[in-house]
Design a protein around this motif. Structure first.
Motif, PDB file in Angstrom:
ATOM      1  N   LYS A  52       0.967  -1.222   0.038  1.00  0.00           N
ATOM      2  CA  LYS A  52      -0.101   0.021   0.078  1.00  0.00           C
ATOM      3  C   LYS A  52       0.931   1.326  -0.032  1.00  0.00           C
ATOM      4  N   THR A  53       2.084   1.211   0.732  1.00  0.00           N
ATOM      5  CA  THR A  53       2.723   2.487   0.737  1.00  0.00           C
ATOM      6  C   THR A  53       3.754   2.620  -0.633  1.00  0.00           C
ATOM      7  N   PRO A  56       0.719   3.389  -4.018  1.00  0.00           N
ATOM      8  CA  PRO A  56      -0.464   3.888  -3.355  1.00  0.00           C
ATOM      9  C   PRO A  56      -1.642   4.022  -4.611  1.00  0.00           C
ATOM     10  N   ASP A  57      -3.029   4.100  -4.201  1.00  0.00           N
ATOM     11  CA  ASP A  57      -4.110   4.179  -5.194  1.00  0.00           C
ATOM     12  C   ASP A  57      -3.973   3.267  -6.140  1.00  0.00           C
ATOM     13  N   ASP A  87      -8.880  -3.916   2.770  1.00  0.00           N
ATOM     14  CA  ASP A  87      -8.262  -2.818   1.387  1.00  0.00           C
ATOM     15  C   ASP A  87      -7.728  -4.031   0.319  1.00  0.00           C
TER      16      ASP A  87
END
Length: 295
Positions: A100-101, A104-105, A128
């Motif tokens: 996720k880091t 992102p998006d 997520d």
């Protein structure tokens, strides 16, 4: 096939434990980011060919060794306090947080092999995930297994594990071709959960007090093979019953109709079975919104 690069990583869990991981990075924009959840006692090296295949098709892919396994083993295996539960509560979430880091998006997917799919409901951040694809993930319930394999399974779970743990302080599963040596906490939970109904459900209200099994509604596809003695249809159904709010699709592959001698519990990820990898690739393409693709 697209170009990609490979980075060796060390990822820190919330409790401070550091995991060995490998990131397969496609050149240019990644279509999505994929976490490959390994089976019990199987090292990340086993999934290298599969990860390279996905990276070659434009996906960022991360493989890792659970604590107490492979390059994430620090010191003697008999000294490891790892459990199946902490793999799901600590290790898998930490890997997803890294994705996720780093992306992102993006859209995020889990491809879980056996335990790598079973444990997803223990991940605090499982919500997520855009999708879940599993192979050979089931409750592994011993009671449902057919003879003669049932005898082998009962021997391993109910005799070999406790005796090995007593004599050596860990389970020497490698002696029976069952992957890496297992920390005793992992093997003990594995035995307990496979002797019960619904695998991880056995520990609800005991060691497990918070989870997402009853709320997770992520699109999922659960694939097994006709020649798998563990993830048989009834055990897949038993596992899916634990996910109370999940609408899951299932698929059963036959080695004969796919030009293979064996698929079983492990061979899906063999390079010899690489033509089967079109199934997860198609699943990923259909569950990755184009607007979420990122660099």
């Amino acid at each position: 096939m697209n170009d990609f690069s490979i980075d060796d990583l060390e990822i820190c869990c919330q409790d401070g434990f550091k995991l060995a991981a490998t990131l397969f990075k496609p050149s240019g924009k990644a279509k999505a980011a994929i976490l490959i959840g390994p089976a019990t006692g199987i090292t990340q090296q086993f999934y290298k060919g599969f990860a390279e295949f996905l990276a070659g098709h434009g996906y960022a892919v991360i493989t890792f060794d659970n604590r107490g396994i492979g390059r994430s083993l620090s010191g003697k295996v008999s000294a490891s306090n790892a459990t199946l539960q902490c793999w799901g509560e600590q290790d898998m979430p930490a890997i997803l947080e890294y994705l996720k880091t780093s992306y992102p998006d993006s859209a995020y997917h889990l491809i879980g092999h056996s335990a790598g799919g079973q444990l997803v409901g223990l991940m605090h951040n499982a919500g997520d995930l855009n999708s879940i694809f599993t192979f050979a993930s089931s409750s592994g319930r011993l009671k449902n297994m057919k003879m003669p394999y049932a005898l082998k399974a009962h021997f391993f779970m109910n005799l070999f594990i406790p005796v090995s743990n007593m004599l050596f302080g860990h389970t020497k599963s490698q002696l029976l071709g069952m992957g890496e040596p297992l920390p005793k906490g992992v093997a003990n939970q594995w035995r307990d959960w496979c002797n019960g109904q619904g695998y991880v459900k056995t520990a609800f209200g005991k060691s497990i007090h918070t989870h997402l099994y009853n709320t997770l509604s992520t699109p999922s596809l659960w694939v097994n093979a006709t020649d798998d003695d563990i993830a048989i249809d009834i055990n897949v159904t038993d596992m899916l019953a634990v996910f109370e709010n999940m609408t899951a699709a299932t698929m059963t592959l036959s080695p004969e109709t796919n030009g293979l001698v064996e698929i079983g519990h492990m061979k899906f990820f063999s390079r010899k079975s690489s033509h089967l990898w079109q199934h997860p690739l198609t699943w990923l393409e259909s569950n990755t919104p184009s607007s979420r693709r990122s660099g």
